[in-house]
Design an enzyme around this catalytic site. Structure first.
Site, PDB file in Angstrom:
ATOM      1  N   THR A 262       0.828  -1.204   0.000  1.00 33.10           N
ATOM      2  CA  THR A 262       0.000   0.000   0.000  1.00 33.10           C
ATOM      3  C   THR A 262       0.865   1.258   0.000  1.00 33.10           C
ATOM      4  OG1 THR A 262      -1.814  -1.112   1.141  1.00 33.10           O
ATOM      5  CG2 THR A 262      -1.744   1.289   1.296  1.00 33.10           C
TER       6      THR A 262
ATOM      7  N   SER B 125       2.283  -9.575  -2.757  1.00 32.10           N
ATOM      8  CA  SER B 125       0.951  -9.067  -2.411  1.00 32.10           C
ATOM      9  C   SER B 125      -0.049 -10.207  -2.523  1.00 32.10           C
ATOM     10  CB  SER B 125       0.557  -7.915  -3.335  1.00 32.10           C
ATOM     11  OG  SER B 125      -0.727  -7.421  -3.009  1.00 32.10           O
TER      12      SER B 125
ATOM     13  N   ASN C 202      -3.758 -12.593   2.735  1.00 33.75           N
ATOM     14  CA  ASN C 202      -3.477 -13.534   3.838  1.00 33.75           C
ATOM     15  C   ASN C 202      -4.728 -13.868   4.638  1.00 33.75           C
ATOM     16  OD1 ASN C 202      -3.554 -10.968   4.888  1.00 33.75           O
ATOM     17  ND2 ASN C 202      -1.565 -11.055   5.885  1.00 33.75           N
ATOM     18  N   CYS C 203      -5.713 -12.979   4.677  1.00 32.15           N
ATOM     19  CA  CYS C 203      -6.941 -13.287   5.413  1.00 32.15           C
ATOM     20  C   CYS C 203      -7.772 -14.372   4.726  1.00 32.15           C
ATOM     21  CB  CYS C 203      -7.790 -12.021   5.580  1.00 32.15           C
ATOM     22  SG  CYS C 203      -7.008 -10.756   6.605  1.00 32.15           S
TER      23      CYS C 203
ATOM     24  N   THR D  90       9.875   6.373  12.746  1.00 31.46           N
ATOM     25  CA  THR D  90      10.567   5.737  13.863  1.00 31.46           C
ATOM     26  C   THR D  90      11.451   6.767  14.555  1.00 31.46           C
ATOM     27  OG1 THR D  90      12.535   5.092  12.595  1.00 31.46           O
ATOM     28  CG2 THR D  90      10.616   3.607  12.493  1.00 31.46           C
TER      29      THR D  90
ATOM     30  N   PRO E  73      14.494   9.754  11.736  1.00 31.08           N
ATOM     31  CA  PRO E  73      13.555  10.509  10.896  1.00 31.08           C
ATOM     32  C   PRO E  73      13.523  10.077   9.435  1.00 31.08           C
ATOM     33  CG  PRO E  73      15.481  11.835  11.446  1.00 31.08           C
ATOM     34  CD  PRO E  73      15.566  10.607  12.286  1.00 31.08           C
TER      35      PRO E  73
ATOM     36  N   ALA F 133       7.889   2.977   9.774  1.00 33.46           N
ATOM     37  CA  ALA F 133       7.491   1.582   9.958  1.00 33.46           C
ATOM     38  C   ALA F 133       5.975   1.497   9.999  1.00 33.46           C
ATOM     39  CB  ALA F 133       8.089   1.000  11.238  1.00 33.46           C
TER      40      ALA F 133
ATOM     41  N   TYR G  25     -33.739   1.430   6.924  1.00 34.85           N
ATOM     42  CA  TYR G  25     -34.750   0.515   7.454  1.00 34.85           C
ATOM     43  C   TYR G  25     -35.715   0.057   6.367  1.00 34.85           C
ATOM     44  CZ  TYR G  25     -39.244  -0.942   9.308  1.00 34.85           C
ATOM     45  OH  TYR G  25     -40.406  -1.629   9.525  1.00 34.85           O
TER      46      TYR G  25
ATOM     47  N   LYS H  55     -36.435   1.080  15.012  1.00 30.96           N
ATOM     48  CA  LYS H  55     -35.450   1.234  16.081  1.00 30.96           C
ATOM     49  C   LYS H  55     -34.419   0.130  15.873  1.00 30.96           C
ATOM     50  CE  LYS H  55     -38.826   2.994  19.425  1.00 30.96           C
ATOM     51  NZ  LYS H  55     -39.520   2.714  20.721  1.00 30.96           N
TER      52      LYS H  55
END
Length: 545
Positions: free
Chosen positions: A17, A41, A44-45, A275, A278, A282, A428, A436
């Site tokens: 990304t 890339s 992994n999920c 980090t 400068p 990360a 709704y 509600k």
């Protein structure tokens, strides 16, 4: 100050990304992405779901390749390239080509570290067996799938978090017998224990043997069987074992470069993802972040935060002032026919942080009851006693969990209160919700408590001093009640007031809390000191399964 070369260590969510965002901001920038594994890339999920065949095609998980990233973003992507050293003084990194063994140096103006987190593998006897697997990468997935396809019949999953539960579900889909071992007294630690009860029931209902408050003592591999011995003395036979006891941030490269790290590991970064150097940033599972709710340092290995952090790091490197607001730990897991979601702080974290909070429970249909298919949602909402600010929410149910947890997550990010939940105008129609909505109802219940319209008590506070009255119907009472409760149905309440002493606090409860609220309003206006059991008898059963 303009830079000419950005080097990124690690791909997947955070690194890839960051690289794509950097290219969109600067067409002339030289961008090098170094990935230790074969895939830069991948989803992994989605890995557990290819093992079971739910995601049929393996290629669907391979989101980008070095070639596609070169074509679209003009990125120099190098796989099988492990960064073994950071030379901060010379603005160089040392890279080892894993396929050839060649070691070389690469200059950088700015560096982004996205090394991720590695599955924990504790020093247990026998843990080096080839029948013990972890799941982090595509090659890991391939090995597990090969073992399953080779005819495995029994599996032991160690660890009941996100990956552990997902593997349990998908191994059962493959027809395996599955034992789940968890050292805590509950699965899914981000949930509070009473909310995890639904997951325990779902596991039992799908013939998964659950071993809570137990851990692995040793593994033993012989010619005819593989044995897992637990600390309780139980022995389990398995054809394969999945170790899913958590992950550790891969911060060794940063530590060796003398970058600042957290007390429990992880790379320390500021709100810009920089980090202590400068010129080095990360992102992702390896970094320490701030909790949106408590302000404390936390480690949260999730794809959503990693993506945002990658974008923010690239922004700041290329001159845009972009700030990471912190992580609230929004997550969701599917287990057979049940879904569980969480956002913000759970009650355990609120206690540890010494925040003055309150909580309510409710059980609401995910859409109107009169439309076919209504399913109950169990909701726990934690909020500030001082101003009603929403601190955390947990939801379990068959369907509609994702919609509500996302509403609560948005509310927390926006600093909203339970009073704001009352006013939300949500979509709704009978098929989707109610006038509600359950999210509105959570606000009503919490706001009623804060305003003093009703005082509540909780199932973990039992036994209580004073009268305890079950106001449910006859058939509900016949199926079980709280020990010591007096049975007076709600329609009988006004005619049996002589049985309710005024010198004691009256504690009322119904099935889910709504009728208890009505009873509490009746009695409080007649001069009684009265409290209603939040979430009713269903929540009591969650505390006392």
């Amino acid at each position: 100050m303009a830079i000419s070369k950005l080097v990124i260590v690690g791909g997947v969510a955070g690194g890839a990304t960051a690289a794509a965002r950097a290219r969109r901001l600067d067409e002339k920038l030289e961008i090098v992405v170094l990935e230790r594994g074969p895939y830069v890339s991948f989803a992994n999920c989605g890995l557990p779901y290819h093992i079971s065949g739910e995601i049929a095609e393996r290629e669907e998980l391979l989101l980008q390749t070095p070639e596609s990233l070169k074509d679209r973003y003009n990125l120099d992507v190098r796989v099988f390239s492990e960064v073994i050293e950071i030379d901060r003084g010379n603005h160089e990194i040392v890279i080892k080509e894993l396929e050839t063994g060649r070691v070389y140096r690469e200059k950088y103006d700015k560096l982004i570290l996205a090394p991720g987190a590695a599955p924990a593998r504790p020093p247990i006897a026998g843990i080096e067996s080839e029948k013990i697997f972890t799941l982090r990468s595509v090659p890991d997935m391939d090995k597990i799938k090969a073992a399953v396809d080779a005819g495995a019949k029994k599996a032991v999953v160690v660890g009941g978090g996100f990956i552990g539960l997902e593997m349990v579900e998908n191994l059962k889909r493959c027809g395996l017998e599955v034992d789940l071992v968890e050292m805590l007294d509950q699965v899914m630690p981000p949930l509070d224990r009473e909310m995890a009860t639904a997951l325990h029931n779902e596991l039992a209902g799908n013939n998964v043997t659950l071993h809570l408050k137990d851990a692995v003592e040793s593994f033993a591999d012989s010619s005819d069987k593989f044995t897992v011995t637990l600390k309780s003395g139980k022995t389990l036979e398995a054809d394969l074992v999945i170790m899913a006891i958590g992950v550790k941030p891969e911060d060794e490269l940063a530590r060796n470069a003398n970058l600042e790290t957290g007390e429990r590991g992880g790379i320390l970064v500021d709100e810009h993802m920089a980090t202590s150097d400068p010129d080095i940033y990360a992102v992702g599972d390896a970094v320490v972040v701030k909790s949106v709710v408590t302000g404390t340092d936390i480690l949260v290995p999730m794809a959503g935060p990693a993506n945002r952090q990658g974008r923010i790091a690239a922004d700041n490197i290329l001159g845009r002032n972009s700030v990471y607001r912190g992580t609230q730990g929004t997550g969701i897991v599917h287990l057979f026919n049940l879904t569980a979601g969480i956002t913000g702080a759970n009650e355990k974290q609120l206690i540890q942080s010494h925040l003055d909070y309150d909580k309510v429970y409710l059980h609401a249909d995910h859409h109107v009851k009169y439309y076919p298919g209504a399913e109950k949602l169990a909701i726990k909402l934690c909020f500030s006693k001082a101003d009603g600010r929403i601190l955390g929410a947990q939801v379990t149910g068959v369907t509609g969990v994702d919609k509500r947890i996302d509403v609560f997550a948005t509310a927390i990010q926006s600093g909203m209160t339970v009073y704001d939940l009352e006013e939300l105008e949500l979509a709704y129609a009978p098929q989707y919700g109610a006038a509600k909505d359950p999210a509105n109802m959570a606000g009503f219940v919490a706001a009623n408590s804060l305003r003093g319209d009703v005082k509540v008590f909780h199932a973990n506070e039992l036994p209580v001093d004073g009268s305890l009255i079950d106001i449910r119907d006859d058939d509900e009472f016949a199926e079980g009640t709280i020990p010591g409760a007096r049975f007076i149905t709600l329609p009988q309440l006004r005619s049996r007031l002589n049985e309710i002493p005024k010198e004691q606090t009256v504690h009322v409860f119904c099935q889910v809390g709504m009728r208890g609220y009505v009873a509490a309003r009746i009695l409080s206006q007649l001069g009684y000191e009265v409290r209603n059991l939040s979430g009713g008898y269903l929540t009591y059963k969650a505390f006392n399964p």
